[in-house]
Scaffold this motif. Structure first.
Motif, PDB file in Angstrom:
ATOM      1  N   UNK A  37       0.840  -1.173   0.000  1.00 36.38           N
ATOM      2  CA  UNK A  37       0.000   0.000   0.000  1.00 36.38           C
ATOM      3  C   UNK A  37       0.891   1.245   0.000  1.00 36.38           C
ATOM      4  N   UNK A  38       0.398   2.298  -0.564  1.00 36.36           N
ATOM      5  CA  UNK A  38       1.128   3.558  -0.683  1.00 36.36           C
ATOM      6  C   UNK A  38       0.467   4.600   0.203  1.00 36.36           C
ATOM      7  N   UNK A  39       1.281   5.502   0.755  1.00 40.10           N
ATOM      8  CA  UNK A  39       0.734   6.610   1.532  1.00 40.10           C
ATOM      9  C   UNK A  39       1.521   7.881   1.236  1.00 40.10           C
ATOM     10  N   UNK A  40       0.804   8.993   1.284  1.00 44.06           N
ATOM     11  CA  UNK A  40       1.407  10.306   1.067  1.00 44.06           C
ATOM     12  C   UNK A  40       0.996  11.218   2.209  1.00 44.06           C
ATOM     13  N   UNK A  41       1.961  11.963   2.724  1.00 45.95           N
ATOM     14  CA  UNK A  41       1.702  12.944   3.777  1.00 45.95           C
ATOM     15  C   UNK A  41       2.208  14.286   3.272  1.00 45.95           C
ATOM     16  N   UNK A  42       1.355  15.298   3.361  1.00 48.22           N
ATOM     17  CA  UNK A  42       1.731  16.629   2.906  1.00 48.22           C
ATOM     18  C   UNK A  42       1.780  17.582   4.083  1.00 48.22           C
ATOM     19  N   UNK A  78       5.548   7.245   0.800  1.00 52.73           N
ATOM     20  CA  UNK A  78       6.026   5.876   1.019  1.00 52.73           C
ATOM     21  C   UNK A  78       5.359   5.028  -0.056  1.00 52.73           C
ATOM     22  N   UNK A  79       6.144   4.576  -1.023  1.00 53.71           N
ATOM     23  CA  UNK A  79       5.604   3.849  -2.168  1.00 53.71           C
ATOM     24  C   UNK A  79       5.020   2.492  -1.779  1.00 53.71           C
ATOM     25  N   UNK A  80       5.668   1.799  -0.856  1.00 53.17           N
ATOM     26  CA  UNK A  80       5.214   0.471  -0.408  1.00 53.17           C
ATOM     27  C   UNK A  80       5.375   0.416   1.104  1.00 53.17           C
ATOM     28  N   UNK A  81       4.300   0.701   1.830  1.00 52.42           N
ATOM     29  CA  UNK A  81       4.378   0.738   3.292  1.00 52.42           C
ATOM     30  C   UNK A  81       4.658  -0.658   3.833  1.00 52.42           C
TER      31      UNK A  81
END
Length: 125
Positions: free
Chosen positions: A1-6, A47-50
């Protein structure tokens, strides 16, 4: 799974320095972690692959000559249970102690529950 934090800074005089920390250590890009600054006031961490090792406290730091501000958020990575030590069948003599062991890992920490089953007795015996 991928995640993005801004991280978006709402006010402050440039020049601003924006950086990311994980557990109070400065982050640098890696194969599975990208950092990008969109403009003078915003940055993202991807994070491309958590994976389980990514769990931790992530902090966005913004500073200029006047002040430094930080915002920290915790990343929890849920991991399904898996056997570290799988229970095995045991055989003991009547009256002796029987020891059954097992160990499971995961997040949150799995609860191991024991249940006794009795084999069926064939009919007519």
């Amino acid at each position: 799974m991928r995640t993005t934090v801004t991280c978006d800074v709402q006010m402050g005089d440039p020049p601003l320095t924006l950086l990311w920390l994980r557990d109070e250590h400065v982050l640098a890009p890696t194969a599975d972690l990208q950092l990008s600054q969109h403009d003078s006031f915003s940055t993202s961490l991807v994070l491309a692959h958590v994976r389980p090792h990514h769990a931790g406290n992530y902090t966005c730091v913004a500073r200029n000559e006047a002040r430094e501000v930080r915002y920290t958020a915790e990343l929890l990575v849920r991991v399904p249970p898996r056997w570290v030590l799988e229970p095995l069948d045991v055989s003991v003599t009547r009256g002796e102690d029987a020891y059954l062991t097992c160990l499971a890992t995961g997040f949150p920490e799995p609860t191991v529950t024991w249940r006794r089953t009795r084999p069926e007795t064939p009919r007519g015996i």
